[in-house]
Design a protein around this motif. Structure first.
Motif, PDB file in Angstrom:
ATOM      1  N   MET A  53      -2.378 -18.890  -5.104  1.00 20.04           N
ATOM      2  CA  MET A  53      -1.129 -19.497  -5.539  1.00 20.04           C
ATOM      3  C   MET A  53      -0.698 -20.533  -4.516  1.00 20.04           C
ATOM      4  N   LYS A  54      -0.454 -21.736  -4.993  1.00 24.39           N
ATOM      5  CA  LYS A  54       0.002 -22.773  -4.068  1.00 24.39           C
ATOM      6  C   LYS A  54       1.508 -22.986  -4.241  1.00 24.39           C
ATOM      7  N   VAL A  55       2.230 -22.870  -3.127  1.00 22.43           N
ATOM      8  CA  VAL A  55       3.681 -22.995  -3.168  1.00 22.43           C
ATOM      9  C   VAL A  55       4.097 -24.203  -2.340  1.00 22.43           C
ATOM     10  N   ILE A  56       4.998 -25.027  -2.878  1.00 22.46           N
ATOM     11  CA  ILE A  56       5.610 -26.033  -2.017  1.00 22.46           C
ATOM     12  C   ILE A  56       7.116 -25.806  -1.954  1.00 22.46           C
ATOM     13  N   ILE A  57       7.668 -26.108  -0.787  1.00 21.49           N
ATOM     14  CA  ILE A  57       9.089 -25.889  -0.520  1.00 21.49           C
ATOM     15  C   ILE A  57       9.708 -27.244  -0.239  1.00 21.49           C
ATOM     16  N   ILE A  58      10.819 -27.541  -0.919  1.00 19.34           N
ATOM     17  CA  ILE A  58      11.497 -28.815  -0.691  1.00 19.34           C
ATOM     18  C   ILE A  58      12.735 -28.543   0.168  1.00 19.34           C
ATOM     19  N   GLY A  59      12.734 -29.038   1.405  1.00 18.42           N
ATOM     20  CA  GLY A  59      13.885 -28.874   2.300  1.00 18.42           C
ATOM     21  C   GLY A  59      13.589 -27.924   3.442  1.00 18.42           C
ATOM     22  N   SER A  60      13.813 -28.377   4.668  1.00 23.00           N
ATOM     23  CA  SER A  60      13.655 -27.500   5.831  1.00 23.00           C
ATOM     24  C   SER A  60      14.960 -27.420   6.598  1.00 23.00           C
ATOM     25  N   GLY A  61      16.012 -26.970   5.904  1.00 22.22           N
ATOM     26  CA  GLY A  61      17.286 -26.692   6.582  1.00 22.22           C
ATOM     27  C   GLY A  61      17.146 -25.317   7.209  1.00 22.22           C
ATOM     28  N   LEU A  62      17.916 -24.359   6.713  1.00 24.14           N
ATOM     29  CA  LEU A  62      17.800 -23.000   7.222  1.00 24.14           C
ATOM     30  C   LEU A  62      16.977 -22.119   6.289  1.00 24.14           C
ATOM     31  N   ALA A  63      17.160 -22.272   4.975  1.00 26.36           N
ATOM     32  CA  ALA A  63      16.472 -21.377   4.038  1.00 26.36           C
ATOM     33  C   ALA A  63      14.976 -21.679   3.941  1.00 26.36           C
ATOM     34  N   GLY A  64      14.607 -22.951   3.941  1.00 28.79           N
ATOM     35  CA  GLY A  64      13.208 -23.335   3.747  1.00 28.79           C
ATOM     36  C   GLY A  64      12.277 -22.721   4.786  1.00 28.79           C
ATOM     37  N   PRO A  65      12.564 -22.909   6.080  1.00 33.86           N
ATOM     38  CA  PRO A  65      11.698 -22.323   7.101  1.00 33.86           C
ATOM     39  C   PRO A  65      11.626 -20.798   7.022  1.00 33.86           C
ATOM     40  N   VAL A  66      12.753 -20.147   6.738  1.00 31.49           N
ATOM     41  CA  VAL A  66      12.734 -18.680   6.647  1.00 31.49           C
ATOM     42  C   VAL A  66      11.852 -18.251   5.471  1.00 31.49           C
ATOM     43  N   LEU A  67      11.967 -18.974   4.369  1.00 30.14           N
ATOM     44  CA  LEU A  67      11.112 -18.662   3.219  1.00 30.14           C
ATOM     45  C   LEU A  67       9.638 -18.837   3.572  1.00 30.14           C
ATOM     46  N   ALA A  68       9.320 -19.931   4.248  1.00 37.31           N
ATOM     47  CA  ALA A  68       7.918 -20.197   4.597  1.00 37.31           C
ATOM     48  C   ALA A  68       7.365 -19.084   5.493  1.00 37.31           C
ATOM     49  N   LEU A  69       8.172 -18.640   6.458  1.00 33.27           N
ATOM     50  CA  LEU A  69       7.723 -17.577   7.355  1.00 33.27           C
ATOM     51  C   LEU A  69       7.540 -16.265   6.597  1.00 33.27           C
ATOM     52  N   ALA A  70       8.460 -15.989   5.686  1.00 37.57           N
ATOM     53  CA  ALA A  70       8.361 -14.747   4.906  1.00 37.57           C
ATOM     54  C   ALA A  70       7.137 -14.785   4.000  1.00 37.57           C
ATOM     55  N   LEU A  71       6.846 -15.951   3.420  1.00 38.52           N
ATOM     56  CA  LEU A  71       5.657 -16.070   2.554  1.00 38.52           C
ATOM     57  C   LEU A  71       4.386 -15.859   3.374  1.00 38.52           C
ATOM     58  N   LYS A  72       4.382 -16.464   4.554  1.00 38.48           N
ATOM     59  CA  LYS A  72       3.211 -16.353   5.422  1.00 38.48           C
ATOM     60  C   LYS A  72       2.932 -14.891   5.777  1.00 38.48           C
ATOM     61  N   GLN A  73       4.008 -14.141   6.068  1.00 35.10           N
ATOM     62  CA  GLN A  73       3.847 -12.707   6.372  1.00 35.10           C
ATOM     63  C   GLN A  73       3.204 -11.965   5.208  1.00 35.10           C
ATOM     64  N   ARG A  74       3.413 -12.471   4.008  1.00 38.31           N
ATOM     65  CA  ARG A  74       2.859 -11.827   2.817  1.00 38.31           C
ATOM     66  C   ARG A  74       1.579 -12.516   2.357  1.00 38.31           C
ATOM     67  N   ASN A  75       1.013 -13.295   3.252  1.00 41.51           N
ATOM     68  CA  ASN A  75      -0.254 -13.987   2.993  1.00 41.51           C
ATOM     69  C   ASN A  75      -0.202 -14.989   1.837  1.00 41.51           C
ATOM     70  N   ILE A  76       0.967 -15.564   1.625  1.00 43.09           N
ATOM     71  CA  ILE A  76       1.061 -16.641   0.635  1.00 43.09           C
ATOM     72  C   ILE A  76       1.257 -17.936   1.418  1.00 43.09           C
ATOM     73  N   SER A  77       0.387 -18.900   1.202  1.00 40.97           N
ATOM     74  CA  SER A  77       0.528 -20.109   2.011  1.00 40.97           C
ATOM     75  C   SER A  77       1.397 -21.128   1.297  1.00 40.97           C
TER      76      SER A  77
END
Ligand SMILES: Cc1cc2nc3c(=O)[nH]c(=O)nc-3n(C[C@H](O)[C@H](O)[C@H](O)COP(=O)(O)OP(=O)(O)OC[C@H]3O[C@@H](n4cnc5c(N)ncnc54)[C@H](O)[C@@H]3O)c2cc1C
Ligand SMILES: *[C@@H]1O[C@H](CO)[C@@H](O)[C@H](O)[C@H]1NC(C)=O
Ligand SMILES: *[C@@H]1O[C@H](CO)[C@@H](O)[C@H](O)[C@H]1NC(C)=O
Ligand SMILES: *[C@@H]1O[C@H](CO)[C@@H](O)[C@H](O)[C@H]1NC(C)=O
Length: 430
Positions: free
Chosen positions: A1-25
């Motif tokens: 599954m390919k995910v893209i995130i629009i915006g790196s304020g506060l929520a975007g980076p936290v989401l990216a880190l949480a996805l990474k912990q769950r092995n979703i890039s």
């Protein structure tokens, strides 16, 4: 599954880190350039800090701001205590509250992203979103380049482009108020600074003024005034944001129609001008859905539900959204591999027969229910700061507040907010 995130304020980076912990890039796209560092401070409540702890960021920020448990409301008449509220507690919630520079929180998040080798592309403003007939999403950026993904998540803040794609009718509404805040060395507040408990909010007849230590050892104090204001265009707000003299004049004008203790005047006279920031209070009307009909485009954080500041929960809600969405996507992936017996779940093509809207629904229902309760609480907190017509009414209001907080007890009725644990969230399936 390919995910893209629009915006790196506060929520975007936290989401990216949480996805990474769950092995979703995933990959993040941010409109601003890398150097952008915003001013201003945020207060992070225990539920916000618990979420940051989950993504490994809490330990890096906890000694970069002011840790506290109690917050006091005091009277502008005599700086006497009206009520004490527990905004955090090591014993009760596992976390104290933390007042910290927003820029420091964001830079720390970006630093962790770099260490985890999560890709961020700065200077990439998303201008268009389209869904294809093979269940993918294509984002177009201002420089013309495009990016295709299975899922696109908008963490692009209150004026969200991604939300506009999901529901163009949801336009943020202005509340009629703005916050002006800045900071100064504690020394410059005069002798009262040593006797008034901080953080505190001084409640006047018409208005309020807050003092909050904002560095680790409390030598720097943030101050914050809420001021009535007419609505402006985004360009006008941006212009005001960079006009520090006018911001300071606004902060002073806050005191014009009533008597304030000396410390309030000293704060607005001596505030370091270059620290002044503006926060116009806009709210996003309730969205029917946080995702597009296909479920392939989703919004969270301020993009989905920006709220006024009175409850101190804006970023906390964004973090909770991010962690619970990552859990949900990870569960969707797991269900897919177990039902499709692993082997056929191809890495590249995200199954088009997957019923994403159905899979996301319990998450969204649970999040919307919590946000609604938080919004109601935020509105109640705002009401306690509304104007009183006379000194007698001011005294009555103070007394009523005192009695209310005595009645609700030590946790001020806040434990349902602060105890919340994203790990315990089951979305109806227990
Ligand atoms: C002055 C101030 C004080 C605050 N104080 C508190 C507080 O004390 N406690 C609290 O809990 N909350 C506070 N908040 C609210 C809190 O900051 C927000 O709730 C939180 O930042 C929301 O995070 P977000 O990631 O959803 O949005 P944001 O942090 O706004 O991030 C959005 C990001 O998306 C980017 N972006 C926007 N459009 C695009 C596009 N088209 N393409 C690519 N990128 C785009 C923006 O550049 C930005 O980096 C405060 C907010 C302000 C402004
Ligand atoms: C992610 O992948 C790593 C390495 O393959 C593995 O050790 C870990 O258990 C995985 N985590 C999850 C949540 O699946
Ligand atoms: C206060 O904190 C700052 C920054 O962390 C540090 O440089 C300074 O030495 C501290 N002052 C005292 C008195 O501890
Ligand atoms: C502390 O509690 C008060 C009263 O409920 C609330 O208005 C304020 O926003 C809280 N602050 C934080 C940081 O949670």
């Amino acid at each position: 599954m390919k995910v893209i995130i629009i915006g790196s304020g506060l929520a975007g980076p936290v989401l990216a880190l949480a996805l990474k912990q769950r092995n979703i890039s995933c990959k993040i796209f941010e409109a601003r350039d890398k150097a952008a560092f915003e001013g201003g401070f945020v207060a992070l409540a225990p539920n916000a800090l618990r979420a940051l702890d989950r993504v490994g960021v809490y330990d890096r920020i906890s000694n970069q701001g002011w840790n506290y448990e109690e917050f006091q409301f005091v009277s502008s008449r005599n700086l006497g205590r009206i009520a004490t509220i527990l905004n955090g507690s090591q014993n009760k919630y596992g976390y104290r509250a933390l007042r910290i520079s927003r820029g420091v929180v964001r830079q720390t998040l970006l630093e962790v992203l770099r260490e985890q080798q999560i890709d961020i592309q700065y200077g990439s403003k998303c201008v268009k979103i389209e869904e294809t007939d093979h269940s993918t999403v294509v984002a177009t950026f201002a420089d013309g380049h495009t990016e295709e993904a299975d899922i696109l998540i908008g963490t692009d803040g209150i004026h969200s482009r991604v939300r506009n794609y999901i529901d163009a009718s949801a336009i943020p509404t202005f509340s009629g108020q703005m916050g002006v805040g800045g900071s100064l060395p504690k020394m410059k507040l005069g002798p009262e600074a040593n006797t008034v408990y901080m953080p505190c909010m001084v409640l006047g007849k018409l208005n309020s003024f807050a003092f909050m230590p904002c560095d680790y050892n409390g030598t720097r104090i943030g101050c914050f005034a809420t001021i009535e204001s007419q609505e402006r265009t985004r360009e006008e707000w941006n212009k005001l944001q960079s006009d520090k003299d006018t911001l300071q004049a606004y902060m002073r004008s806050h005191h014009e129609h009533e008597r304030w203790p000396e410390i309030v005047h000293r704060a607005s006279e001596n505030v370091d001008k270059d620290t002044l920031t503006l926060w116009p209070y806009y709210s996003v009307p309730k969205l029917e859905s946080w995702s597009s009909a296909s479920g392939h485009v989703v919004v969270i954080g301020d993009a989905a539900h920006a709220m006024p500041p009175h409850g101190g929960q804006g970023s906390a809600m964004a973090f909770e959204d991010a962690l619970t969405l990552a859990d949900t996507l990870s569960r969707i992936m797991d269900d897919r591999t177990t039902t499709k017996d692993g082997a056929s779940a191809s890495e590249s093509e995200f199954e088009s027969d997957l019923d994403l809207p159905h899979a996301l629904r319990p998450w969204q229902t649970a999040r919307q229910a919590r946000i609604e309760k938080i919004l109601a609480f935020t509105a109640r907190s705002g009401d306690t700061r509304k104007a009183s017509a006379s000194t007698l009414r001011q005294i009555f209001k103070e007394w009523a507040m005192w009695a209310y907080f005595l009645w609700v007890g030590e946790d001020a009725g806040l434990s349902w907010i602060y105890h919340y644990d994203t790990n315990a969230e089951t979305f109806g399936k227990s």
